[in-house]
Motif scaffolding. Structure first.
Motif, mmCIF file in Angstrom:
data_model
loop_
_atom_site.group_PDB
_atom_site.id
_atom_site.type_symbol
_atom_site.label_atom_id
_atom_site.label_comp_id
_atom_site.label_asym_id
_atom_site.label_seq_id
_atom_site.Cartn_x
_atom_site.Cartn_y
_atom_site.Cartn_z
ATOM 1 N N ALA A 209 -19.407 10.136 -6.437
ATOM 2 C CA ALA A 209 -20.067 10.931 -7.470
ATOM 3 C C ALA A 209 -20.534 10.029 -8.609
ATOM 4 N N ASP A 210 -21.561 10.474 -9.310
ATOM 5 C CA ASP A 210 -22.105 9.724 -10.438
ATOM 6 C C ASP A 210 -21.136 9.839 -11.617
ATOM 7 N N VAL A 211 -20.390 8.765 -11.879
ATOM 8 C CA VAL A 211 -19.331 8.809 -12.888
ATOM 9 C C VAL A 211 -19.900 9.064 -14.279
ATOM 10 N N SER A 212 -21.099 8.571 -14.558
ATOM 11 C CA SER A 212 -21.683 8.798 -15.881
ATOM 12 C C SER A 212 -21.908 10.286 -16.131
ATOM 13 N N ARG A 213 -22.154 11.045 -15.073
ATOM 14 C CA ARG A 213 -22.304 12.496 -15.215
ATOM 15 C C ARG A 213 -20.945 13.189 -15.215
ATOM 16 N N LEU A 214 -20.049 12.730 -14.342
ATOM 17 C CA LEU A 214 -18.711 13.326 -14.310
ATOM 18 C C LEU A 214 -18.036 13.252 -15.673
ATOM 19 N N ALA A 215 -18.252 12.157 -16.370
ATOM 20 C CA ALA A 215 -17.585 11.951 -17.651
ATOM 21 C C ALA A 215 -17.961 13.008 -18.678
ATOM 22 N N GLN A 216 -19.076 13.686 -18.469
ATOM 23 C CA GLN A 216 -19.522 14.727 -19.396
ATOM 24 C C GLN A 216 -18.972 16.108 -19.031
ATOM 25 N N PHE A 217 -18.329 16.219 -17.874
ATOM 26 C CA PHE A 217 -17.894 17.523 -17.382
ATOM 27 C C PHE A 217 -16.696 18.054 -18.153
ATOM 28 N N LYS A 218 -16.700 19.356 -18.372
ATOM 29 C CA LYS A 218 -15.502 20.091 -18.752
ATOM 30 C C LYS A 218 -14.857 20.593 -17.462
ATOM 31 N N PRO A 219 -13.605 21.076 -17.522
ATOM 32 C CA PRO A 219 -12.951 21.516 -16.286
ATOM 33 C C PRO A 219 -13.771 22.499 -15.458
ATOM 34 N N ALA A 220 -14.407 23.464 -16.103
ATOM 35 C CA ALA A 220 -15.195 24.444 -15.344
ATOM 36 C C ALA A 220 -16.389 23.788 -14.660
ATOM 37 N N ASP A 221 -17.003 22.797 -15.328
ATOM 38 C CA ASP A 221 -18.115 22.064 -14.715
ATOM 39 C C ASP A 221 -17.637 21.323 -13.468
ATOM 40 N N ALA A 222 -16.442 20.729 -13.577
ATOM 41 C CA ALA A 222 -15.893 19.961 -12.459
ATOM 42 C C ALA A 222 -15.653 20.852 -11.248
ATOM 43 N N VAL A 223 -15.109 22.040 -11.493
ATOM 44 C CA VAL A 223 -14.863 22.960 -10.380
ATOM 45 C C VAL A 223 -16.179 23.390 -9.742
ATOM 46 N N ARG A 224 -17.197 23.668 -10.569
ATOM 47 C CA ARG A 224 -18.498 24.071 -10.015
ATOM 48 C C ARG A 224 -19.093 22.966 -9.153
ATOM 49 N N PHE A 225 -18.999 21.722 -9.629
ATOM 50 C CA PHE A 225 -19.530 20.606 -8.852
ATOM 51 C C PHE A 225 -18.751 20.440 -7.550
ATOM 52 N N HIS A 226 -17.433 20.513 -7.651
ATOM 53 C CA HIS A 226 -16.613 20.385 -6.447
ATOM 54 C C HIS A 226 -16.988 21.463 -5.437
ATOM 55 N N ARG A 227 -17.220 22.668 -5.901
ATOM 56 C CA ARG A 227 -17.551 23.746 -4.967
ATOM 57 C C ARG A 227 -18.922 23.540 -4.331
ATOM 58 N N LYS A 228 -19.832 22.904 -5.049
ATOM 59 C CA LYS A 228 -21.096 22.522 -4.408
ATOM 60 C C LYS A 228 -20.831 21.525 -3.277
ATOM 61 N N LEU A 229 -19.950 20.563 -3.538
ATOM 62 C CA LEU A 229 -19.605 19.594 -2.497
ATOM 63 C C LEU A 229 -18.846 20.267 -1.357
ATOM 64 N N ASN A 230 -18.028 21.272 -1.680
ATOM 65 C CA ASN A 230 -17.377 22.053 -0.623
ATOM 66 C C ASN A 230 -18.415 22.610 0.348
ATOM 67 N N LEU A 231 -19.513 23.113 -0.208
ATOM 68 C CA LEU A 231 -20.557 23.697 0.635
ATOM 69 C C LEU A 231 -21.222 22.640 1.509
ATOM 70 N N VAL A 232 -21.336 21.412 0.985
ATOM 71 C CA VAL A 232 -21.864 20.322 1.811
ATOM 72 C C VAL A 232 -20.919 20.055 2.982
ATOM 73 N N CYS A 233 -19.628 19.944 2.676
ATOM 74 C CA CYS A 233 -18.635 19.712 3.734
ATOM 75 C C CYS A 233 -18.729 20.793 4.799
ATOM 76 N N TRP A 234 -18.819 22.024 4.350
ATOM 77 C CA TRP A 234 -18.850 23.142 5.300
ATOM 78 C C TRP A 234 -20.162 23.184 6.069
ATOM 79 N N ALA A 235 -21.255 22.788 5.430
ATOM 80 C CA ALA A 235 -22.542 22.745 6.133
ATOM 81 C C ALA A 235 -22.516 21.707 7.251
ATOM 82 N N ILE A 236 -21.842 20.584 7.014
ATOM 83 C CA ILE A 236 -21.699 19.569 8.061
ATOM 84 C C ILE A 236 -20.827 20.101 9.185
ATOM 85 N N ARG A 237 -19.689 20.670 8.818
ATOM 86 C CA ARG A 237 -18.752 21.154 9.825
ATOM 87 C C ARG A 237 -19.344 22.298 10.646
ATOM 88 N N SER A 238 -20.097 23.187 10.010
ATOM 89 C CA SER A 238 -20.609 24.369 10.708
ATOM 90 C C SER A 238 -21.986 24.152 11.329
#
Length: 249
Positions: free
Chosen positions: A63-92
């Protein structure tokens, strides 16, 4: 310029991470692009195999650390869930997905590749999950898939130390499946893709389903739990301190 591009070479389709100046460091829009392309290719009758690769010097440095550093906890969860969808798109995805690793394959980049069906790496690839070094856990399913690939002991070592290993070590523990000379990586990856494409697509889909069915029963719950931990860590002072140290280098 699009951060994710698609190159059609029927029966192969190449999904390419396209931030070469940043070693293809992941952003939310890249996650969206990956999900879009993988979903489209899953039902494209001209495509037998999806090749996931990176433009420039690396597959993906995480992940782009310069962007991560600006995240609040809710932002981090939203980003992680976007990546979750990538993982699931690969698997499915109804087609085999081959991850083609070169240069840096770190953090979220490696973790996305872990969800692919096969991983082929250049012999000079640098591979690891170094999130612990900035006070985080895996950000794209890494703590879910890593132990399934290499066993809990090796997974604990890699995730807890943040060690960056070479391709031969990754091959020896089952983190990648093939290692080839860096100069011939794309040719060898294409050969592998065409070999897979020569097999009956229904059989490939059945094999993929059978191999992943057991894991899928609990993977989503694991991804969600990992996302909550990821978000929580953004409230930790130690994480913020490590972000600051990283960005001052």
């Amino acid at each position: 310029m699009s951060e994710v591009t698609l190159r059609m070479e029927p029966p192969l389709a190449w999904v390419l991470l396209n931030r070469p100046e940043k070693h293809n460091a992941l952003t939310p829009s890249m996650a969206d692009g990956l999900v879009e392309f993988l979903g489209r290719l899953s039902t494209d009758s001209d495509v037998r195999v999806v090749m996931l690769a990176g433009e420039g010097r690396s597959f993906c440095a995480g992940a782009d650390v310069s962007r991560l550093a600006q995240f609040k906890p809710a932002d981090a969860v939203r980003f992680h869930r976007k990546l979750n969808l990538v993982c699931w798109a690969i698997r499915s995805c109804m087609k085999p997905v081959v991850a083609v690793l070169h240069g840096y394959a770190l953090g979220g980049g490696l973790e996305i590749a872990e969800w692919a069906d096969i991983r082929i790496a250049a012999d000079n690839a640098k591979i690891g999950q170094p999130e612990v070094n900035i006070g985080l856990n895996g950000g794209a399913g890494g703590t879910i898939m890593l132990p399934r690939l290499v066993g809990r002991g090796v997974a604990s070592y890699l995730a807890m130390t943040g060690e960056i290993v070479d391709a031969q070590y990754a091959l020896s523990v089952g983190l990648v499946d093939l290692v080839v000379d860096a100069c011939s990586l794309m040719d060898k990856a294409r050969e592998l893709g065409l070999k897979l494409a020569s097999k009956p697509p229904e059989a490939l889909w059945a094999i993929k389903q059978a191999l992943s069915r057991f894991d899928e029963m609990s993977s989503w719950a694991g991804l969600e739990y990992e996302a909550s931990l990821f978000g929580h860590l953004f409230s930790e002072e130690e994480t913020r301190r490590r972000f600051d140290e990283f960005l001052k280098r």
